[in-house]
Scaffold this motif. Structure first.
Motif, PDB file in Angstrom:
ATOM      1  N   LYS A   1       6.691 -25.359 -16.906  1.00  0.00           N
ATOM      2  CA  LYS A   1       6.266 -26.263 -15.847  1.00  0.00           C
ATOM      3  C   LYS A   1       6.571 -25.611 -14.514  1.00  0.00           C
ATOM      4  O   LYS A   1       7.695 -25.179 -14.264  1.00  0.00           O
ATOM      5  CB  LYS A   1       6.985 -27.608 -15.950  1.00  0.00           C
ATOM      6  CG  LYS A   1       6.532 -28.631 -14.904  1.00  0.00           C
ATOM      7  CD  LYS A   1       7.273 -29.955 -15.071  1.00  0.00           C
ATOM      8  CE  LYS A   1       6.848 -30.962 -14.018  1.00  0.00           C
ATOM      9  NZ  LYS A   1       7.584 -32.248 -14.159  1.00  0.00           N
ATOM     10  N   THR A   2       5.565 -25.536 -13.649  1.00  0.00           N
ATOM     11  CA  THR A   2       5.746 -24.872 -12.364  1.00  0.00           C
ATOM     12  C   THR A   2       6.244 -25.854 -11.301  1.00  0.00           C
ATOM     13  O   THR A   2       6.309 -27.061 -11.528  1.00  0.00           O
ATOM     14  CB  THR A   2       4.438 -24.235 -11.875  1.00  0.00           C
ATOM     15  OG1 THR A   2       3.533 -25.272 -11.473  1.00  0.00           O
ATOM     16  CG2 THR A   2       3.795 -23.387 -12.953  1.00  0.00           C
ATOM     17  N   ALA A   3       6.533 -25.300 -10.150  1.00  0.00           N
ATOM     18  CA  ALA A   3       7.075 -26.102  -9.053  1.00  0.00           C
ATOM     19  C   ALA A   3       6.139 -27.231  -8.635  1.00  0.00           C
ATOM     20  O   ALA A   3       6.590 -28.313  -8.253  1.00  0.00           O
ATOM     21  CB  ALA A   3       7.375 -25.200  -7.856  1.00  0.00           C
ATOM     22  N   SER A   4       4.819 -27.014  -8.718  1.00  0.00           N
ATOM     23  CA  SER A   4       3.867 -28.044  -8.303  1.00  0.00           C
ATOM     24  C   SER A   4       3.481 -28.983  -9.440  1.00  0.00           C
ATOM     25  O   SER A   4       2.673 -29.887  -9.248  1.00  0.00           O
ATOM     26  CB  SER A   4       2.595 -27.390  -7.739  1.00  0.00           C
ATOM     27  OG  SER A   4       1.844 -26.782  -8.780  1.00  0.00           O
ATOM     28  N   GLY A   5       4.024 -28.736 -10.636  1.00  0.00           N
ATOM     29  CA  GLY A   5       3.736 -29.618 -11.757  1.00  0.00           C
ATOM     30  C   GLY A   5       2.700 -29.119 -12.731  1.00  0.00           C
ATOM     31  O   GLY A   5       2.305 -29.841 -13.655  1.00  0.00           O
ATOM     32  N   VAL A   6       2.229 -27.872 -12.574  1.00  0.00           N
ATOM     33  CA  VAL A   6       1.304 -27.298 -13.548  1.00  0.00           C
ATOM     34  C   VAL A   6       2.072 -27.030 -14.845  1.00  0.00           C
ATOM     35  O   VAL A   6       3.150 -26.432 -14.820  1.00  0.00           O
ATOM     36  CB  VAL A   6       0.695 -25.977 -13.038  1.00  0.00           C
ATOM     37  CG1 VAL A   6      -0.279 -25.411 -14.078  1.00  0.00           C
ATOM     38  CG2 VAL A   6       0.005 -26.171 -11.703  1.00  0.00           C
TER      39      VAL A   6
ATOM     40  N   VAL B   1       8.196 -20.896 -11.804  1.00  0.00           N
ATOM     41  CA  VAL B   1       8.413 -21.774 -12.952  1.00  0.00           C
ATOM     42  C   VAL B   1       9.694 -22.558 -12.718  1.00  0.00           C
ATOM     43  O   VAL B   1      10.729 -21.987 -12.375  1.00  0.00           O
ATOM     44  CB  VAL B   1       8.514 -20.958 -14.251  1.00  0.00           C
ATOM     45  CG1 VAL B   1       8.909 -21.841 -15.424  1.00  0.00           C
ATOM     46  CG2 VAL B   1       7.196 -20.250 -14.536  1.00  0.00           C
ATOM     47  N   ASP B   2       9.624 -23.877 -12.901  1.00  0.00           N
ATOM     48  CA  ASP B   2      10.781 -24.747 -12.663  1.00  0.00           C
ATOM     49  C   ASP B   2      11.500 -25.183 -13.934  1.00  0.00           C
ATOM     50  O   ASP B   2      12.708 -25.421 -13.916  1.00  0.00           O
ATOM     51  CB  ASP B   2      10.330 -26.015 -11.914  1.00  0.00           C
ATOM     52  CG  ASP B   2      10.438 -25.856 -10.409  1.00  0.00           C
ATOM     53  OD1 ASP B   2      10.701 -24.732  -9.943  1.00  0.00           O
ATOM     54  OD2 ASP B   2      10.248 -26.858  -9.695  1.00  0.00           O
ATOM     55  N   GLU B   3      10.736 -25.335 -15.040  1.00  0.00           N
ATOM     56  CA  GLU B   3      11.332 -25.819 -16.279  1.00  0.00           C
ATOM     57  C   GLU B   3      10.749 -25.077 -17.475  1.00  0.00           C
ATOM     58  O   GLU B   3       9.563 -24.739 -17.494  1.00  0.00           O
ATOM     59  CB  GLU B   3      11.088 -27.320 -16.459  1.00  0.00           C
ATOM     60  CG  GLU B   3      11.778 -28.192 -15.425  1.00  0.00           C
ATOM     61  CD  GLU B   3      11.537 -29.670 -15.685  1.00  0.00           C
ATOM     62  OE1 GLU B   3      12.072 -30.194 -16.685  1.00  0.00           O
ATOM     63  OE2 GLU B   3      10.798 -30.285 -14.903  1.00  0.00           O
TER      64      GLU B   3
END
Length: 345
Positions: free
Chosen positions: A224-229, A198-200
């Motif tokens: 929001k995950t690293a790949s944008g999910v 998870v990035d955000e």
């Protein structure tokens, strides 16, 4: 046979650890510990174990090879570190600590002493969740776009050993409420199923239904995950009827519905209109009707006996903890919080 000690004889020990150790052919319950002497004595008699009233005394027992830490959250890290330093393998309940600094101390103690540290994130071992991970990794959904995951029930008072007076409701002992009790299960699950960090995090974390609580009881997060999910995570002690422990993954080629149907634990609905129903066994629950094997104890015993990496390592536990800490921060600051490689940036 691994001789184990269970530290903390409350609800999670009674529902999960103790019966699963008893039913596992690789383990024997040699000792139990609780500051409530009557409870410790009762559990010790039930399982044919030695009773201790302080964890220090149990850790000084040279026969004990491994321990489960089933105490209030604020004691997870200090007891785990002490156990690792005394040469015991550790299975720690979630959330593994009350800060990332504490989590790091646990990881370092494990490495320094050459002992296993496993975190009891049992949702990874649910058959439907394992199958969903396999399908996604195999490209069955194509690109994953979003998800919705939830874990809610009426609250710890319905099953905690101390009822409405439970430590779960007290910030000084729990550190965090529904987000730590239930939400961290789902942060770990999403990381596991999608295979990325998870990035955000953005969130609303509130205390709305439990008047006696000094911790959150209802939370909704956007991750929001690293790949944008992107997806939502809900954790709540205010679901007064049936427990919800469901997850839906939305992808390019179809949708996976997990633990949503009472009949099928996984339903795959594809873009072409076809549906595949999987009967993989229901998810474990504290509701009446019996305790299913969460597979946590078996995984813990296996990593000790085979000298392999724990199924949920301290590092994995730390990264799942980081997401709920980010959610608390996001709610307090009313700003999105960023993580870097799974840890607060």
């Amino acid at each position: 046979m691994i001789k184990v000690g269970v530290i903390g004889c409350g609800s999670i020990a009674q529902h999960r650890h103790l019966p699963e150790y008893k039913n596992n052919s690789q383990t024997i319950i040699a000792a139990v510990c609780d500051i409530n002497h009557e409870r410790a004595d009762h559990i010790a008699k039930e399982y044919g174990a030695k009773a201790y009233y302080s964890y220090e005394d149990l850790l000084n027992d040279p026969e004990i090879e491994a321990v489960s830490v089933c105490t209030p959250n604020y004691l997870h890290a200090p007891i785990s570190v002490a156990a690792l330093n005394s040469g015991k393998h550790v299975l720690c309940e979630k959330p593994m600590a009350t800060s990332l600094e504490e989590a790091e101390q646990m990881i370092l103690a494990s490495e320094k002493n050459g002992k296993k540290l496993m975190i009891a994130h049992n949702q990874r071992f649910v058959r439907s969740h394992e199958k969903a991970k396999e399908l996604i990794a195999g490209g069955e959904l194509g690109r994953v776009y979003s998800f919705r995951t939830a874990f809610g029930h009426p609250g710890p008072e319905t099953w905690s050993a101390d009822g409405t007076d439970s430590w779960f409701f007290k910030k000084e002992k729990a550190f965090i409420g529904a987000m730590g009790d239930l939400g961290v299960h789902k942060t770990d699950l999403i990381r596991f199923i999608l295979g990325e960090e998870v990035d955000e995090v953005a969130s609303f974390v509130e205390t709305s239904s439990k008047k006696n609580a000094t911790v959150d009881d209802t939370a909704v997060c956007i991750l929001k995950t690293a790949s944008g999910v992107i997806g939502t995570l809900a954790a709540s002690w205010s679901y007064v009827s049936k427990e919800d422990n469901s997850t839906i993954i939305y992808g390019e080629k179809g949708i996976l519905r997990l633990e949503e149907s009472p009949e099928y634990s996984l339903i795959a609905q594809y873009k072409d209109g076809s549906t595949v129903n999987y009967s993989l066994g229901q998810i474990q629950t504290n509701d009446s009707g019996g305790q299913n094997d969460s597979r946590v104890i078996g995984k813990f015993a296996d990593c000790i006996l085979n000298d392999t990496e724990p199924a949920v390592s301290g590092e994995e536990g730390k990264r799942s903890l980081a997401v709920i800490i980010a959610a608390l921060k996001a709610s307090e600051t009313k700003k999105t919080v960023s993580l870097e490689n799974g840890v607060l940036a």
